[in-house]
Design a protein around this motif. Sequence first.
Motif, PDB file in Angstrom:
ATOM      1  N   SER A 142       3.091  28.037  30.643  1.00 13.09           N
ATOM      2  CA  SER A 142       1.955  27.178  30.973  1.00 13.09           C
ATOM      3  C   SER A 142       1.528  27.369  32.422  1.00 13.09           C
ATOM      4  O   SER A 142       0.338  27.390  32.742  1.00 13.09           O
TER       5      SER A 142
ATOM      6  N   TYR B 255      -2.021  28.604  33.964  1.00 10.09           N
ATOM      7  CA  TYR B 255      -2.715  27.772  34.957  1.00 10.09           C
ATOM      8  C   TYR B 255      -3.089  28.584  36.186  1.00 10.09           C
ATOM      9  O   TYR B 255      -4.223  28.528  36.670  1.00 10.09           O
TER      10      TYR B 255
ATOM     11  N   PHE C 262       0.734  19.953  31.958  1.00 15.16           N
ATOM     12  CA  PHE C 262      -0.418  20.256  32.801  1.00 15.16           C
ATOM     13  C   PHE C 262      -0.247  19.637  34.189  1.00 15.16           C
ATOM     14  O   PHE C 262      -0.562  20.257  35.207  1.00 15.16           O
TER      15      PHE C 262
ATOM     16  N   CYS D  74       2.132  21.656  36.243  1.00 17.90           N
ATOM     17  CA  CYS D  74       1.461  22.819  36.837  1.00 17.90           C
ATOM     18  C   CYS D  74       0.648  22.407  38.063  1.00 17.90           C
ATOM     19  O   CYS D  74       0.608  23.130  39.074  1.00 17.90           O
ATOM     20  N   GLN D  75       0.003  21.250  37.984  1.00 17.87           N
ATOM     21  CA  GLN D  75      -0.757  20.759  39.133  1.00 17.87           C
ATOM     22  C   GLN D  75       0.149  20.514  40.337  1.00 17.87           C
ATOM     23  O   GLN D  75      -0.218  20.796  41.483  1.00 17.87           O
TER      24      GLN D  75
ATOM     25  N   GLN E  91      -9.837  21.997  30.939  1.00 18.99           N
ATOM     26  CA  GLN E  91      -8.544  21.327  30.843  1.00 18.99           C
ATOM     27  C   GLN E  91      -8.175  21.074  29.399  1.00 18.99           C
ATOM     28  O   GLN E  91      -7.013  21.173  29.008  1.00 18.99           O
TER      29      GLN E  91
ATOM     30  N   GLU F  35      -6.833  24.208  28.070  1.00 17.83           N
ATOM     31  CA  GLU F  35      -5.506  24.447  28.622  1.00 17.83           C
ATOM     32  C   GLU F  35      -4.477  23.553  27.952  1.00 17.83           C
ATOM     33  O   GLU F  35      -3.353  23.954  27.693  1.00 17.83           O
TER      34      GLU F  35
ATOM     35  N   SER G 230      -1.171  24.676  26.132  1.00 17.67           N
ATOM     36  CA  SER G 230       0.122  24.183  26.598  1.00 17.67           C
ATOM     37  C   SER G 230       0.928  23.608  25.456  1.00 17.67           C
ATOM     38  O   SER G 230       2.129  23.831  25.342  1.00 17.67           O
TER      39      SER G 230
END
Length: 338
Positions: A25, A29, A200, A203-204, A303, A306, A310
Amino acid sequence: MVKSPLPRGRGPVAITGGSGRLGASLTFYLVSAGIDVRVLDIDPPTHGIPCDFRRVDIGRDLDLRPTLEGCWALVHLAALHGPDLLKGVPRRSFWSVNVDATARALVASADVGIARFVLASSTSVYGSGSAEGMAARVLDESTPVAPENIYDVSKLAAERLAQNARTDQLATVALRFGRFFFPSQSDYHLRKLSTGLDVFDACQAVMASLTQSLNHRSLYCVASDLPLDRASRERMGTDLEGVLESEVPGFVARIRKRGWSLPPRVGKSVDSSLIRRDLGFRPVRTLARLSGDPAAAPMTSAQSAEDSLSVSLLGPGGSSQETLADAIGWSRKRSPTC
């Protein structure tokens, strides 16, 4: 597509364990943001995302310098986890993979001129949640750790190594991730009441660690948590529904409409306030989204795509015998690691 905040001309970001669940993931990203990725893993990635793959056995390869040459940053995800204990992996292997390999990765990073080293750690190091009838434990960077097994101990040792390796040339940070396994939709989301982390948002947090100044701290807790004050977090141990009705209006009714069962309490709550303040981390996959809260950050079409990828990368992991109550830590039993 996520816009890259990194200056042009920097080398790729290397990811150990880049073929795993979070690694895949994160690769997606970063590549979506226009960042080159070098995946270091035993097995080649199967996701089809363009990246530079280098076959590495993190637990056995003694010299990682050749595989890190030219990279700007290293995200160290490769590790043995709590479930590996249940599979019978020897305890000594946890030290070899989680501690010794981290030490080698740090030395190699310094030798080849890596500028950023991001270590994946775990909120599991805090141990179990509170007992029934007690206020929920609030887990933040100042909370005393309570390791319960070799996995927890090895993660704490790796954190210390990363902290000691910080120099003016090598910025290091350990991210204590909440749990992001995906046994089911309800488990995955309701766990965010306690220690849950959406992949997610994980990843941020890594992206923030790669792009923001790390002068503040060398350790952060990361979760897809609601921005609650400490008193509200503690009250989730005795009046979870009351806290949710007050802080996230409509959430309880919405999840019941989905057919999900709200647990009577949670025993612990991860507070990500510091990484929000210092690095600008803003989890967008909190439970406020499920409530239809208009204040929740809207999900863009990129998003959403994504998120779908994910979920497919994560797959239906976790133990089939694990109950929702155990998963989010409200029972007297010990909560799963990671």
